[in-house]
Structures are given as structure tokens and as C-alpha cells.
Scaffold this active site. Structure first.
Site, PDB file in Angstrom:
ATOM      1  N   THR A 240     -22.538 -38.786  -4.317  1.00 54.34           N
ATOM      2  CA  THR A 240     -23.244 -37.909  -3.145  1.00 54.34           C
ATOM      3  C   THR A 240     -22.875 -36.354  -3.378  1.00 54.34           C
ATOM      4  O   THR A 240     -21.634 -36.297  -3.867  1.00 54.34           O
ATOM      5  CB  THR A 240     -22.987 -38.430  -1.862  1.00 54.34           C
ATOM      6  OG1 THR A 240     -23.044 -37.495  -0.883  1.00 54.34           O
ATOM      7  CG2 THR A 240     -21.528 -38.671  -1.783  1.00 54.34           C
TER       8      THR A 240
ATOM      9  N   TYR B 104     -16.086 -40.054   4.198  1.00 54.23           N
ATOM     10  CA  TYR B 104     -17.525 -40.613   3.376  1.00 54.23           C
ATOM     11  C   TYR B 104     -17.253 -39.860   1.765  1.00 54.23           C
ATOM     12  O   TYR B 104     -17.632 -40.655   0.824  1.00 54.23           O
ATOM     13  CB  TYR B 104     -18.618 -40.044   4.043  1.00 54.23           C
ATOM     14  CG  TYR B 104     -19.764 -40.264   3.269  1.00 54.23           C
ATOM     15  CD1 TYR B 104     -20.283 -41.518   3.012  1.00 54.23           C
ATOM     16  CD2 TYR B 104     -20.526 -39.240   2.944  1.00 54.23           C
ATOM     17  CE1 TYR B 104     -21.267 -41.768   2.075  1.00 54.23           C
ATOM     18  CE2 TYR B 104     -21.801 -39.559   2.111  1.00 54.23           C
ATOM     19  CZ  TYR B 104     -22.044 -40.784   1.787  1.00 54.23           C
ATOM     20  OH  TYR B 104     -23.279 -41.121   0.952  1.00 54.23           O
TER      21      TYR B 104
HETATM   22  N1  UFG Z   1     -30.108 -30.899  11.307  1.00 51.83           N
HETATM   23  C1  UFG Z   1     -30.243 -30.420  12.645  1.00 51.83           C
HETATM   24  N2  UFG Z   1     -31.013 -31.352  13.402  1.00 51.83           N
HETATM   25  C2  UFG Z   1     -30.932 -32.892  13.294  1.00 51.83           C
HETATM   26  C3  UFG Z   1     -30.425 -33.185  12.214  1.00 51.83           C
HETATM   27  C4  UFG Z   1     -29.810 -32.342  11.070  1.00 51.83           C
HETATM   28  O1  UFG Z   1     -30.472 -29.328  12.326  1.00 51.83           O
HETATM   29  O2  UFG Z   1     -31.062 -33.404  14.372  1.00 51.83           O
HETATM   30  C5  UFG Z   1     -29.863 -30.032  10.037  1.00 51.83           C
HETATM   31  C6  UFG Z   1     -28.161 -30.144   9.822  1.00 51.83           C
HETATM   32  O3  UFG Z   1     -27.428 -29.182  10.441  1.00 51.83           O
HETATM   33  C7  UFG Z   1     -28.399 -29.705   8.346  1.00 51.83           C
HETATM   34  C8  UFG Z   1     -29.719 -30.100   7.806  1.00 51.83           C
HETATM   35  O4  UFG Z   1     -30.287 -30.552   9.205  1.00 51.83           O
HETATM   36  O5  UFG Z   1     -28.393 -28.210   8.104  1.00 51.83           O
HETATM   37  C9  UFG Z   1     -29.617 -31.712   7.089  1.00 51.83           C
HETATM   38  O6  UFG Z   1     -28.919 -32.604   8.030  1.00 51.83           O
HETATM   39  P1  UFG Z   1     -28.845 -34.077   7.577  1.00 51.83           P
HETATM   40  O7  UFG Z   1     -28.137 -34.681   8.831  1.00 51.83           O
HETATM   41  O8  UFG Z   1     -30.288 -34.472   7.614  1.00 51.83           O
HETATM   42  O9  UFG Z   1     -28.257 -34.253   6.260  1.00 51.83           O
HETATM   43  P2  UFG Z   1     -26.861 -33.695   5.701  1.00 51.83           P
HETATM   44  O10 UFG Z   1     -27.004 -32.288   4.940  1.00 51.83           O
HETATM   45  O11 UFG Z   1     -25.858 -33.306   6.687  1.00 51.83           O
HETATM   46  O12 UFG Z   1     -26.241 -34.699   5.011  1.00 51.83           O
HETATM   47  C10 UFG Z   1     -26.853 -35.363   4.031  1.00 51.83           C
HETATM   48  C11 UFG Z   1     -26.300 -36.823   3.658  1.00 51.83           C
HETATM   49  C12 UFG Z   1     -24.937 -37.065   3.608  1.00 51.83           C
HETATM   50  C13 UFG Z   1     -24.463 -36.625   2.601  1.00 51.83           C
HETATM   51  C14 UFG Z   1     -24.899 -35.054   2.718  1.00 51.83           C
HETATM   52  C15 UFG Z   1     -24.162 -34.270   1.714  1.00 51.83           C
HETATM   53  O13 UFG Z   1     -27.193 -37.527   5.090  1.00 51.83           O
HETATM   54  O14 UFG Z   1     -24.923 -38.801   3.476  1.00 51.83           O
HETATM   55  O15 UFG Z   1     -26.110 -34.719   2.744  1.00 51.83           O
HETATM   56  O16 UFG Z   1     -24.961 -33.782   0.650  1.00 51.83           O
HETATM   57  F1  UFG Z   1     -23.269 -36.728   2.587  1.00 51.83           F
END
Ligand code: UFG
Length: 337
Positions: free
Chosen positions: A121, A145
Site C-alpha cells: 500500500t 496499518y
Molecule cells: N474523504 C472525505 N470524506 C469521506 C471519506 C474520505 O472527504 O467520507 C477524503 C479523505 O480525507 C481523503 C480522500 O477523501 O482526502 C480519500 O480518502 P479515503 O478514505 O477514501 O482513502 P485514503 O486516502 O484515506 O486511504 C486509502 C486507503 C488506505 C491506504 C491509503 C494510503 O483506504 O487503505 O489510501 O494510500 F492506506
């Protein structure tokens, strides 16, 4: 394709693993699945794929599967994937992701399986100092994680140097979308990923979508991510297998992304555009540990594999995610009936 061995997919009943099963199957590979069904679903595995319900750390079970199914490669997806949960319960992550991977790798070596493909990841990079992120960008995870996955990368590097096994660790950026034929998709209960949450809201399964932070150092102030279609990601795994077989002396650490980013607002706009609806948006504060922008440099995978992404278009990713979310409603009704 006649004398092909079978590929064992761990976590093959889960989101990304089930798409890898489809991609292998479509490419003519015999496949078997092991999954403990804690977060995966038995119905996500096609009926003609041998299925073993169990623990990847069960050495006797792995030995039995390798013999029964003539396993020549393992694709390892099984594990826990919720970042905030890893902060609250780190030992669960060091067990499910690190310790059990260690046991699985031990069984792979003991049973002389020569190839291993690992679901890593972008979380192993933490908050990277550069964007786009290259494979040699320092890996400084900021949560258990990411650390639990990085530990497995290190184990694979060391084990492959000592034994006859090569590996490919694919570092996923933001995985989204669903099989274009709607044979599988993101089915996790209580998912927190942006696009999943957004399509649930578009279908009336939630009232609104929270936007976590509008003051990031990005063009519109919301977080930017490199969203990769799950079927393009699955295709990269099949190519990784080809590469490991073609040159058993080589192992690989490769980013998996498209090398471009979309902001939260751009993702929500795409969902509105595709559905012709307006999702209710709620501006909220930043979520802990979120980087401003996380975009892959995908030059290495493009150089090494004949990888031709098919579904990089954001509207198409949204379309497939929506189609799956609709179908999932029917499946969930059937399962509870
Ligand atoms: N976001 C929102 N509202 C939501 C969910 C997410 O604004 O309800 C935003 C987050 O702040 C971020 C973007 O959307 O800016 C993406 O968020 P996600 O939760 O969809 O994904 P992440 O980037 O946090 O995490 C993903 C994977 C993880 C991995 C990570 C690192 O889910 O497993 O990428 O690359 F570790």
C-alpha cells in the site's frame, strides 16, 4: 496454457482479492481461494473456484492446499485494511498483517512455492515529502496499518534473498470502482472510502457525504488522491505473475496508480454528473493523518510490465461503482431472505 499451475489467492472473497480471482480466471489461470470470511463473502468467489475457509497462518492447511491444488504462486490479499482501527488496535494489525503473513511465507517456502505477489500500500510511504511518489521515496508509515504492510515487504525482501522464491509487492494507491461486468465490487459493511461513501449517498443509503478538510494545499483545498480502478489493479497482478515466472531472479516493488490525482470535490462532482443528482455535502474538519495529496509515479510499472490501464476515466470508475452498489442491494436482500 495447458500445463499451468494453480494460483492460490488469499483473501479472495474480499474486495481486491475477488477481482484478482476474476482477472486470473479470465486470463485462463487455474485459481484456488483461502479466506477466513471475517470481512469477505463466500458469494464473492465463483462457484467453480476451489474454496478453503481458514486461516492463512495454518501451516497444515496451506500445505494441504499446495498439494491438492498444485499451487505454483500465491497472491496474498488477506489482512485488515482500516487505518483508524489500526491506530486503536495495533496488535490486531501486527497479527493479521505481519505475523500471519510471516507464517504464510514460511509455509510457502516449506512447500517450495516459487512465486509470491503481495498486496502492499501507499500507506507505507506515510506523508511523503514528494509528489508524485516514487518507489525509492522513503517509507515512513504514520499508522500501524502502513507499518504492518511495510514489515511484510521487508520479510519478502529478506526471504527471497535466502530462498528460491521471487516476489512482487504492489503498492496500491486509492483503489476504487468495480468489475465492469458487475461480477464483484466493494461490499464491505460500514466502508469509509470516499467513492464508496459517495455512491451510497447517491443511492439514498446515507444522507450526506462529509468533506474532511477544505484547507489543504491543493487547487480547491480538498485532499487529492490517485484513484485506480480495481480491475486495472487486478490486471497488474496477472502481469506481475507473468514477470515473476519469466525471470525468477527478479523481484519487484512497484507503485500501482495512474499518476494523476482528483480532489474530493472532483470525485463528488463526478458522482453528481454520472447520476444527474446532487449529493448532500457537509464540510467538516481534517481527518487525522491525511496527506494533502498522494499521487503515484507509475513509471516503473509502466516500464517493466505491458500494463495498459483500461478504466482510468473517473466517470467510468464512478459508473462501475454505482452499478455494483445497486446490485449489492439485491444480493444483500437475497442473502438476508
Ligand atoms: N474523504 C472525505 N470524506 C469521506 C471519506 C474520505 O472527504 O467520507 C477524503 C479523505 O480525507 C481523503 C480522500 O477523501 O482526502 C480519500 O480518502 P479515503 O478514505 O477514501 O482513502 P485514503 O486516502 O484515506 O486511504 C486509502 C486507503 C488506505 C491506504 C491509503 C494510503 O483506504 O487503505 O489510501 O494510500 F492506506
Amino acid at each position: 496454457m495447458s500445463d499451468r499451475f494453480t494460483v492460490l489467492v488469499t483473501g479472495g472473497a474480499g474486495y481486491i482479492g475477488s477481482h484478482a480471482v476474476l482477472a486470473l480466471h479470465d486470463a485462463g489461470w487455474p485459481v484456488a481461494v483461502i479466506d477466513n470470511l471475517v470481512t469477505g463473502f463466500r458469494w464473492a468467489v465463483p462457484d467453480d473456484v476451489p474454496f478453503y475457509e481458514g486461516n492463512i497462518a495454518d501451516a497444515a492447511l496451506i500445505a494441504k492446499i499446495v498439494t491438492e491444488q498444485n499451487i505454483g504462486a500465491v497472491m496474498h490479499f488477506a489482512g485488515s485494511v482500516v487505518v483508524p482501527e489500526s491506530v486503536e488496535n495495533p496488535l490486531k494489525y501486527y497479527d493479521n498483517n505481519s505475523a500471519r503473513s510471516r507464517s504464510l511465507i514460511e509455509a510457502v517456502i516449506a512447500n517450495k512455492v516459487p512465486h509470491f505477489i503481495f498486496s502492499s500500500t501507499a500507506a507505507t510511504y506515510g506523508i511523503p515529502e514528494v509528489s508524485p511518489v516514487r518507489e525509492d521515496t522513503p517509507q515512513v508509515p504514520i499508522n500501524p496499518y502502513g507499518m504492518s504492510k511495510l514489515m511484510t515487504e521487508h520479510m519478502l525482501r529478506d526471504v527471497s534473498a535466502a530462498h528460491d522464491m521471487n516476489f512482487c509487492a504492489l503498492r496500491y494507491f486509492n483503489v476504487a470502482g468495480a468489475d465492469p461486468q458487475a461480477r464483484s465490487g466493494q461490499s464491505t459493511i460500514g466502508a469509509t472510502h470516499l467513492l464508496k461513501v459517495a455512491v451510497e449517498a447517491a443511492l439514498g443509503k446515507r444522507d450526506s457525504v462529509a468533506i474532511f478538510g477544505t484547507d489543504y494545499d491543493t487547487a480547491d483545498g480538498t485532499g487529492v488522491r490517485d484513484y485506480i480502478h480495481v480491475s486495472d489493479l487486478a490486471a497488474a497482478h496477472v502481469l506481475a505473475l507473468d514477470a515473476l515466472i519469466a525471470d525468477p531472479t527478479q523481484s519487484h516493488f512497484l507503485n500501482c496508480g495512474y499518476g494523476r490525482g482528483f480532489s474530493v470535490l472532483e470525485v463528488l462532482d463526478a458522482v453528481d454528473r454520472v447520476t444527474n443528482l446532487k449529493i448532500n455535502r457537509k464540510m467538516e474538519g481534517r481527518r487525522a493523518g491525511d496527506p494533502d495529496s498522494l499521487i503515484s509515479d507509475n513509471g516503473a510499472i509502466m516500464d517493466r510490465f505491458p500494463w495498459k490501464p483500461q478504466y482510468a476515466d473517473l466517470d467510468q470508475i464512478v459508473t462501475h461503482a454505482l452499478a455494483w452498489e445497486r446490485k449489492l442491494g439485491d444480493i444483500q436482500q437475497e442473502q438476508s431472505a
